[in-house]
Scaffold this active site. Structure first.
Site, PDB file in Angstrom:
ATOM      1  N   ASN A   8       0.880  -1.170   0.000  1.00 31.57           N
ATOM      2  CA  ASN A   8       0.000   0.000   0.000  1.00 31.57           C
ATOM      3  C   ASN A   8       0.918   1.222   0.000  1.00 31.57           C
ATOM      4  OD1 ASN A   8      -1.855   2.023   0.366  1.00 31.57           O
ATOM      5  ND2 ASN A   8      -2.765   1.180   2.223  1.00 31.57           N
ATOM      6  N   ARG A  92      -2.869  -2.227  -3.314  1.00 31.18           N
ATOM      7  CA  ARG A  92      -4.037  -1.370  -3.212  1.00 31.18           C
ATOM      8  C   ARG A  92      -3.916  -0.286  -4.274  1.00 31.18           C
ATOM      9  NH1 ARG A  92      -5.082   3.668   0.759  1.00 31.18           N
ATOM     10  NH2 ARG A  92      -7.289   4.005   0.320  1.00 31.18           N
ATOM     11  N   HIS A 180     -12.848   3.567  -0.451  1.00 30.35           N
ATOM     12  CA  HIS A 180     -12.706   2.716   0.744  1.00 30.35           C
ATOM     13  C   HIS A 180     -13.388   1.364   0.547  1.00 30.35           C
ATOM     14  CE1 HIS A 180     -12.294   6.755   3.004  1.00 30.35           C
ATOM     15  NE2 HIS A 180     -11.095   6.222   2.883  1.00 30.35           N
ATOM     16  N   ARG A 240      -9.333  17.046   3.916  1.00 29.05           N
ATOM     17  CA  ARG A 240     -10.252  17.225   2.791  1.00 29.05           C
ATOM     18  C   ARG A 240     -11.600  17.719   3.303  1.00 29.05           C
ATOM     19  NH1 ARG A 240      -9.384  11.328   0.433  1.00 29.05           N
ATOM     20  NH2 ARG A 240      -8.109  11.067   2.299  1.00 29.05           N
ATOM     21  N   GLU A 378      -7.833  -4.180   5.315  1.00 32.19           N
ATOM     22  CA  GLU A 378      -7.735  -4.078   3.862  1.00 32.19           C
ATOM     23  C   GLU A 378      -6.598  -4.944   3.317  1.00 32.19           C
ATOM     24  OE1 GLU A 378      -8.885   0.562   3.216  1.00 32.19           O
ATOM     25  OE2 GLU A 378      -7.501   0.041   4.838  1.00 32.19           O
TER      26      GLU A 378
END
Length: 404
Positions: A8, A92, A180, A240, A378
């Site tokens: 990742n 990922r 996600h 964000r 993940e």
């Protein structure tokens, strides 16, 4: 022992994990590590699955100037010192666009297609692709698999997928993707074991971390998400803004003289909790502060989660369970309690003691809506997809786009 490497990669760090594959094709985590401080203060840290330290060493800046070099250093350490030679690498990749609704075996053609989505995920996509390119050039013998954060949401119907813009833009890829997805997919699968009575029902999952979003899941499939075309939309995040009137962007360009690049940097790096508080994008620091702006940032975060929960409940036409996951969702009892209060109108009643001890189920026995905390994984999801693709031998071609 066969192993799978999961990567990742971000702008200043490369996280990696090693999973062993046993004779029954089951996965067991062996190593967790990361190379952070890329280009500034590079440092390799790694530990065994039980937490025992395996490495903690610093490198000169010139040795690790970028993501590609970081992966090379980590790979040399794994190979030379631990004798690990993975049979495959799972990555990922944040944006798969409209073409990819499941993991794919990577080749140069797929990388070229994925580069088209760099402008839609500028904080992630370029760095996700960097180690992929490096391995294609230097270790073409190792199979690589791309696992997409957008793929889980490709089950959305047309109403959730479209913006109210001319269809030609939709055909070009301007649509609501959602992100996600690897986290939501893992949570949806895990609910079958931890809460089978709700796993096939109407569930809202809140992935709350530095990046934050929520997803409406019915029968284990995504039907609506708070994120859209990019990972800017929906909930406020660490840096964000979440949902924002497009007129604000026009104002920044027309009245503030900002270029498109300036606006992009502003929206991705200077807004959210950091922008509201003027202090930090880290929820832990904000919770420890008595600054009014920090308090406002926390209240705004909770408020917007409550609003979006109502939207997702409407999309599901009811709700059978609510799930917290990711860094804030898994670790902040205070934020969970505040959100629980916001959701009382839905029938949510949290058990203060169970919430404080971070139990798997944190709602009161009499709560009309059960509430769970499900730690996401993940990396395991990526490892599972990578192994399945190797064993099933699926082709490395884009999936046919579903009809709208």
């Amino acid at each position: 022992m066969d192993t799978i490497l999961v990567v990742n990669a971000g702008s200043s760090s490369v996280k990696f994990q090693i999973f062993a594959v046993d004779g029954d094709a089951r996965l067991q985590r062996q190593i967790k590590g990361q190379m952070d401080g890329i280009g500034s203060r590079p440092r390799l840290r790694a530990s065994a699955a039980n937490g025992d330290p395996l490495a903690d060493r610093a490198y000169p800046i010139e040795r690790v100037p970028d993501v590609t070099a970081a992966l090379e250093v980590a790979g040399i350490w794994l190979k030379d010192e631990l004798r690990i030679n993975p049979i495959a690498v799972g990555h990922r990749v944040v944006h798969g666009g409209p073409e990819y609704e499941r993991p794919v075996r990577i080749d140069h053609g797929i990388v070229a297609r994925l580069e088209k989505f760099v402008p839609l995920a500028p904080l992630h996509q370029p760095y996700n692709l960097a180690p992929i390119r490096s391995l294609l050039e230097n270790r073409a013998d190792i199979p690589q698999v791309a696992c997409f954060d957008t793929a889980f949401h490709r089950t959305h119907g047309a109403l959730a997928d479209h913006y109210a813009v001319p269809f030609q833009l939709y055909a070009e890829g301007v649509r609501r993707y959602g992100f996600h997805g690897l986290s939501y997919e893992y949570v949806a699968k895990t609910l079958r074991q931890v809460a089978p009575e709700v796993a096939n029902g109407r569930v809202i999952v809140a992935h709350l971390g530095n990046g934050a979003s929520m997803c409406a899941i019915r029968e284990g499939r995504s039907v609506e998400s708070t994120m859209g075309f990019t990972a800017l939309d929906g909930l406020p995040m660490g840096t964000r803004p979440g949902q924002i009137d497009p007129g604000v962007v026009l104002y920044l360009i027309a009245r503030k003289g900002m270029s498109a690049a300036d606006v992009q940097t502003f929206l991705y790096r200077d807004c959210g909790l950091k922008g509201l508080s003027g202090i930090s994008n880290d929820m832990r620091e904000l919770l420890e502060s008595d600054d009014p702006h920090a308090i406002l940032a926390i209240e705004y975060f909770v408020h917007r989660i409550g609003l979006h929960a109502g939207m997702l409940a409407a999309a599901l036409q009811g709700i059978d369970a609510f799930v917290f996951t990711a860094g804030i969702g898994e670790n902040s009892a205070h934020i969970r309690a505040r959100i629980g209060e916001k959701l009382s109108w839905l029938g949510v009643e949290l058990d203060a003691a169970e919430n404080a001890r971070h139990a798997g189920s944190i709602s009161r026995p009499g709560s009309r809506i059960p509430v769970y905390v499900v730690p996401t994984d993940e990396e395991l999801m990526i490892a599972q997809h990578t192994l399945a693709l190797l064993m099933n031998g699926q082709p490395s071609s884009p999936n046919r786009e579903r009809a709208s």
